[in-house]
Design a protein around this motif. Sequence first.
Motif, PDB file in Angstrom:
ATOM      1  N   SER A 108       0.816  -1.215   0.000  1.00 12.41           N
ATOM      2  CA  SER A 108       0.000   0.000   0.000  1.00 12.41           C
ATOM      3  C   SER A 108       0.845   1.258   0.000  1.00 12.41           C
ATOM      4  O   SER A 108       0.452   2.280  -0.567  1.00 12.41           O
ATOM      5  N   VAL A 109       2.017   1.204   0.606  1.00 10.40           N
ATOM      6  CA  VAL A 109       2.863   2.393   0.691  1.00 10.40           C
ATOM      7  C   VAL A 109       3.724   2.547  -0.561  1.00 10.40           C
ATOM      8  O   VAL A 109       3.900   3.649  -1.084  1.00 10.40           O
ATOM      9  N   VAL A 110       4.237   1.422  -1.074  1.00  8.02           N
ATOM     10  CA  VAL A 110       5.179   1.476  -2.196  1.00  8.02           C
ATOM     11  C   VAL A 110       4.470   1.437  -3.544  1.00  8.02           C
ATOM     12  O   VAL A 110       4.807   2.164  -4.470  1.00  8.02           O
ATOM     13  N   LEU A 111       3.423   0.554  -3.652  1.00  8.88           N
ATOM     14  CA  LEU A 111       2.724   0.378  -4.920  1.00  8.88           C
ATOM     15  C   LEU A 111       1.365   1.057  -4.899  1.00  8.88           C
ATOM     16  O   LEU A 111       0.850   1.381  -3.824  1.00  8.88           O
ATOM     17  N   PRO A 112       0.752   1.291  -6.068  1.00  9.10           N
ATOM     18  CA  PRO A 112      -0.601   1.851  -6.093  1.00  9.10           C
ATOM     19  C   PRO A 112      -1.570   0.935  -5.366  1.00  9.10           C
ATOM     20  O   PRO A 112      -1.513  -0.290  -5.491  1.00  9.10           O
ATOM     21  N   ALA A 113      -2.461   1.545  -4.603  1.00  7.63           N
ATOM     22  CA  ALA A 113      -3.409   0.768  -3.802  1.00  7.63           C
ATOM     23  C   ALA A 113      -4.353  -0.001  -4.708  1.00  7.63           C
ATOM     24  O   ALA A 113      -4.827   0.497  -5.712  1.00  7.63           O
ATOM     25  N   ALA A 170       4.625   6.863   6.640  1.00  9.67           N
ATOM     26  CA  ALA A 170       3.756   6.773   5.466  1.00  9.67           C
ATOM     27  C   ALA A 170       2.793   7.949   5.398  1.00  9.67           C
ATOM     28  O   ALA A 170       2.593   8.685   6.377  1.00  9.67           O
ATOM     29  N   GLU A 171       2.192   8.111   4.229  1.00 15.32           N
ATOM     30  CA  GLU A 171       1.160   9.137   4.041  1.00 15.32           C
ATOM     31  C   GLU A 171      -0.037   8.812   4.934  1.00 15.32           C
ATOM     32  O   GLU A 171      -0.443   7.648   5.036  1.00 15.32           O
ATOM     33  N   PRO A 172      -0.611   9.808   5.630  1.00 12.75           N
ATOM     34  CA  PRO A 172      -1.646   9.531   6.647  1.00 12.75           C
ATOM     35  C   PRO A 172      -2.838   8.727   6.133  1.00 12.75           C
ATOM     36  O   PRO A 172      -3.327   7.835   6.826  1.00 12.75           O
ATOM     37  N   ASN A 176      -3.936   5.121   7.647  1.00 10.22           N
ATOM     38  CA  ASN A 176      -5.255   4.876   8.244  1.00 10.22           C
ATOM     39  C   ASN A 176      -5.958   3.694   7.585  1.00 10.22           C
ATOM     40  O   ASN A 176      -6.616   2.889   8.259  1.00 10.22           O
ATOM     41  N   ARG A 177      -5.837   3.579   6.258  1.00  9.70           N
ATOM     42  CA  ARG A 177      -6.468   2.471   5.544  1.00  9.70           C
ATOM     43  C   ARG A 177      -5.881   1.133   5.979  1.00  9.70           C
ATOM     44  O   ARG A 177      -6.617   0.161   6.219  1.00  9.70           O
ATOM     45  N   ILE A 178      -4.567   1.076   6.116  1.00  2.12           N
ATOM     46  CA  ILE A 178      -3.917  -0.167   6.534  1.00  2.12           C
ATOM     47  C   ILE A 178      -4.269  -0.504   7.975  1.00  2.12           C
ATOM     48  O   ILE A 178      -4.535  -1.669   8.313  1.00  2.12           O
ATOM     49  N   MET A 179      -4.310   0.482   8.845  1.00  2.00           N
ATOM     50  CA  MET A 179      -4.622   0.224  10.249  1.00  2.00           C
ATOM     51  C   MET A 179      -6.049  -0.301  10.406  1.00  2.00           C
ATOM     52  O   MET A 179      -6.306  -1.208  11.210  1.00  2.00           O
ATOM     53  N   PHE A 180      -6.992   0.236   9.616  1.00  2.00           N
ATOM     54  CA  PHE A 180      -8.366  -0.273   9.671  1.00  2.00           C
ATOM     55  C   PHE A 180      -8.420  -1.709   9.161  1.00  2.00           C
ATOM     56  O   PHE A 180      -9.094  -2.558   9.740  1.00  2.00           O
TER      57      PHE A 180
END
Length: 330
Positions: A108-113, A170-172, A176-180
């Motif tokens: 999610s951080v390195v590649l397009p989601a 990472a971008e906020p 947040n998406r990964i944490m959820f």
Amino acid sequence: MSKRYYKLAMIGAVTALLASLFISLMLGSASIDTGQLWQVLVADSSAASLQHTIIWQIRMPRLLCAALVGAGLAMCGAILQNVSRNPLADPYLFGLMAGAGLGATLVSVVLPAGHISQALGAFVGALFAVLLVFAACSGKRWQKMETTLLAGVAVSFMLSAVSSFILYFAEPFAANRIMFWLMGSLSRNDWFSVWLLLPAVALVLVLALALRRQLDALLLGDDSARTLGVNTIAVRLILLLATALLTAVIVSQCGGIAFVGLMIPHVVRQLFGVTAVPLLLGSVLSGAIFLIWVDNLARTLLPQQEIPLGVITSLLGSVFFLMLMRSRGH
């Protein structure tokens, strides 16, 4: 436990599962009554209507995913607890959740989601965690289940620390998406997820049922199992790899949903029995029913909001084990 009671328990569980699926299809922000639901279920699949879209494209795949995830996690927990004779054995103790979280974070951080890329990254990360656990248990140490569990805990802490470090920079929005997702969610599951989970759960169930006699023998202890002709090392390795792979698939699709594999087998042993066949089938049915209703709570408890499934299962699981410890006088 008599065969009559066992049959009645199984019939009751299957009935409860079907009733749970039917009732759950009517629950949600869009109101659908029994008549509308029945009409959608028996109508021509080409019929175009809002209710048809809601049922077949949104609610049905999500509910089936909930059932498969609950069944898979409960079954994995039952297998690991019997194989290790450890009532606290759980599929997430092998570092799978932390590995999947690291893989999803990197993607999610390195590649397009994207749905597939995040799931693939989580699956690869979970497998990486399994390899680390086996590497830490090199030699003959992996033959001891308690050593493998401790290695899984250590790997879990290490990979979680790496994920937290990456998320910190990472971008906020991505963080947040990964944490959820790490807290467990079925909101992004669709028919692709169903067809991915179904064969994985079915294959592990068939494998475990094929090794049912070996599983029952392991409950007697390694020495007794060997006298019965059971290769304890091979059986443990096969079942450990199978449960690890299934859990990796589950985590890749829905994130972290803890305590299901710990809690459900304890209940099933009281209701269905401790031998392999009733334990496995009871865990599959009970786990499916449990997570369906957890998902119902997650999507209906708060208006216009969804609660992560892992929050609810962790809360229920913590209360359950506090009660279990109190009842046993610990």
